[in-house]
Design a protein around this motif. Structure first.
Motif, PDB file in Angstrom:
ATOM      1  N   ARG A  72      15.784 -45.913  99.264  1.00  0.00           N
ATOM      2  CA  ARG A  72      16.161 -46.881 100.295  1.00  0.00           C
ATOM      3  C   ARG A  72      15.086 -46.914 101.378  1.00  0.00           C
ATOM      4  O   ARG A  72      14.531 -45.879 101.738  1.00  0.00           O
ATOM      5  CB  ARG A  72      17.504 -46.517 100.914  1.00  0.00           C
ATOM      6  CG  ARG A  72      18.670 -46.583  99.944  1.00  0.00           C
ATOM      7  CD  ARG A  72      19.996 -46.138 100.563  1.00  0.00           C
ATOM      8  NE  ARG A  72      19.942 -44.769 101.076  1.00  0.00           N
ATOM      9  CZ  ARG A  72      19.869 -44.429 102.363  1.00  0.00           C
ATOM     10  NH1 ARG A  72      19.865 -45.338 103.302  1.00  0.00           N
ATOM     11  NH2 ARG A  72      19.814 -43.164 102.710  1.00  0.00           N
ATOM     12  N   SER A  73      14.837 -48.123 101.888  1.00  0.00           N
ATOM     13  CA  SER A  73      13.865 -48.269 102.970  1.00  0.00           C
ATOM     14  C   SER A  73      14.262 -49.442 103.854  1.00  0.00           C
ATOM     15  O   SER A  73      15.216 -50.171 103.562  1.00  0.00           O
ATOM     16  CB  SER A  73      12.453 -48.470 102.411  1.00  0.00           C
ATOM     17  OG  SER A  73      12.343 -49.720 101.761  1.00  0.00           O
ATOM     18  N   ARG A  74      13.517 -49.599 104.925  1.00  0.00           N
ATOM     19  CA  ARG A  74      13.710 -50.708 105.846  1.00  0.00           C
ATOM     20  C   ARG A  74      12.343 -51.326 106.108  1.00  0.00           C
ATOM     21  O   ARG A  74      11.401 -50.627 106.419  1.00  0.00           O
ATOM     22  CB  ARG A  74      14.354 -50.226 107.143  1.00  0.00           C
ATOM     23  CG  ARG A  74      14.721 -51.337 108.103  1.00  0.00           C
ATOM     24  CD  ARG A  74      15.656 -50.875 109.202  1.00  0.00           C
ATOM     25  NE  ARG A  74      16.915 -50.309 108.747  1.00  0.00           N
ATOM     26  CZ  ARG A  74      17.957 -50.992 108.290  1.00  0.00           C
ATOM     27  NH1 ARG A  74      17.907 -52.289 108.202  1.00  0.00           N
ATOM     28  NH2 ARG A  74      19.058 -50.375 107.911  1.00  0.00           N
ATOM     29  N   VAL A  75      12.277 -52.643 105.936  1.00  0.00           N
ATOM     30  CA  VAL A  75      11.042 -53.383 106.183  1.00  0.00           C
ATOM     31  C   VAL A  75      11.389 -54.540 107.112  1.00  0.00           C
ATOM     32  O   VAL A  75      12.248 -55.361 106.776  1.00  0.00           O
ATOM     33  CB  VAL A  75      10.422 -53.932 104.871  1.00  0.00           C
ATOM     34  CG1 VAL A  75       9.148 -54.707 105.164  1.00  0.00           C
ATOM     35  CG2 VAL A  75      10.145 -52.817 103.884  1.00  0.00           C
ATOM     36  N   GLY A  76      10.736 -54.600 108.271  1.00  0.00           N
ATOM     37  CA  GLY A  76      10.999 -55.684 109.210  1.00  0.00           C
ATOM     38  C   GLY A  76      12.456 -55.794 109.605  1.00  0.00           C
ATOM     39  O   GLY A  76      12.976 -56.901 109.738  1.00  0.00           O
ATOM     40  N   GLY A  77      13.132 -54.649 109.754  1.00  0.00           N
ATOM     41  CA  GLY A  77      14.527 -54.639 110.149  1.00  0.00           C
ATOM     42  C   GLY A  77      15.509 -54.926 109.025  1.00  0.00           C
ATOM     43  O   GLY A  77      16.715 -54.963 109.235  1.00  0.00           O
ATOM     44  N   ARG A  78      15.007 -55.112 107.834  1.00  0.00           N
ATOM     45  CA  ARG A  78      15.853 -55.456 106.696  1.00  0.00           C
ATOM     46  C   ARG A  78      15.912 -54.298 105.696  1.00  0.00           C
ATOM     47  O   ARG A  78      14.895 -53.729 105.319  1.00  0.00           O
ATOM     48  CB  ARG A  78      15.265 -56.684 106.023  1.00  0.00           C
ATOM     49  CG  ARG A  78      16.126 -57.252 104.970  1.00  0.00           C
ATOM     50  CD  ARG A  78      15.627 -58.591 104.564  1.00  0.00           C
ATOM     51  NE  ARG A  78      16.646 -59.153 103.686  1.00  0.00           N
ATOM     52  CZ  ARG A  78      16.524 -60.269 103.058  1.00  0.00           C
ATOM     53  NH1 ARG A  78      15.444 -60.984 103.208  1.00  0.00           N
ATOM     54  NH2 ARG A  78      17.466 -60.697 102.273  1.00  0.00           N
ATOM     55  N   GLY A  79      17.126 -53.972 105.232  1.00  0.00           N
ATOM     56  CA  GLY A  79      17.309 -52.897 104.272  1.00  0.00           C
ATOM     57  C   GLY A  79      16.840 -53.295 102.882  1.00  0.00           C
ATOM     58  O   GLY A  79      17.070 -54.422 102.444  1.00  0.00           O
TER      59      GLY A  79
END
Length: 133
Positions: free
Chosen positions: A102-109
């Motif tokens: 799991r990660s977050r890119v630009g505030g999106r999961g």
């Protein structure tokens, strides 16, 4: 003996459920002090390399036959956790590992669910490729 007190990003725990320190877990593989002993350890160390922006290790642990010419990581990607669902040895030199990262890119999961294939050559395990779920 003093080990790095920071918990390993891969989330591996000891037999009591305590998080392993980075130096006692993936750190030794990322620093190329020792080869990963199995496909799951290599996959976990590659996850740690993504967390730590270690493109050098990602390239070194990717099989030359399938390694991209230019590997660039998503800027600002924050890795949040890894769940290894299954490690399946196929024979002494081939294995599969199913995982969810799991990660977050630009505030999106973002959720990456993959079954990865690994091969051992010359005593070292390499990531070959994988199937997304």
């Amino acid at each position: 003996m003093s080990l790095d007190p920071i918990a390993c990003p891969c989330g591996r725990t000891d037999e009591r459920g305590k998080a392993l320190a980075f130096g006692a877990c993936c750190g030794r593989y990322l620093d190329l002090d020792a080869p990963a002993p199995d496909a799951e350890s290599l996959m976990r160390s590659r996850y740690s390399a993504f967390v730590l922006d270690r493109v050098d290790y990602l390239n070194a642990s990717w099989h030359p036959r399938t390694r991209p010419a230019d590997l660039s990581l998503a800027p600002g990607q924050k890795w949040l956790g890894l769940e290894v669902r299954r490690h399946r040895p196929i024979d002494t030199d081939h294995a599969e590992v199913e995982f969810v990262a799991r990660s977050r890119v630009g505030g999106r999961g973002v959720r990456l669910h993959e079954t990865s294939r690994f091969v051992r050559e010359g005593g070292r395990w390499y990531y070959v490729d994988g199937d997304m779920h």
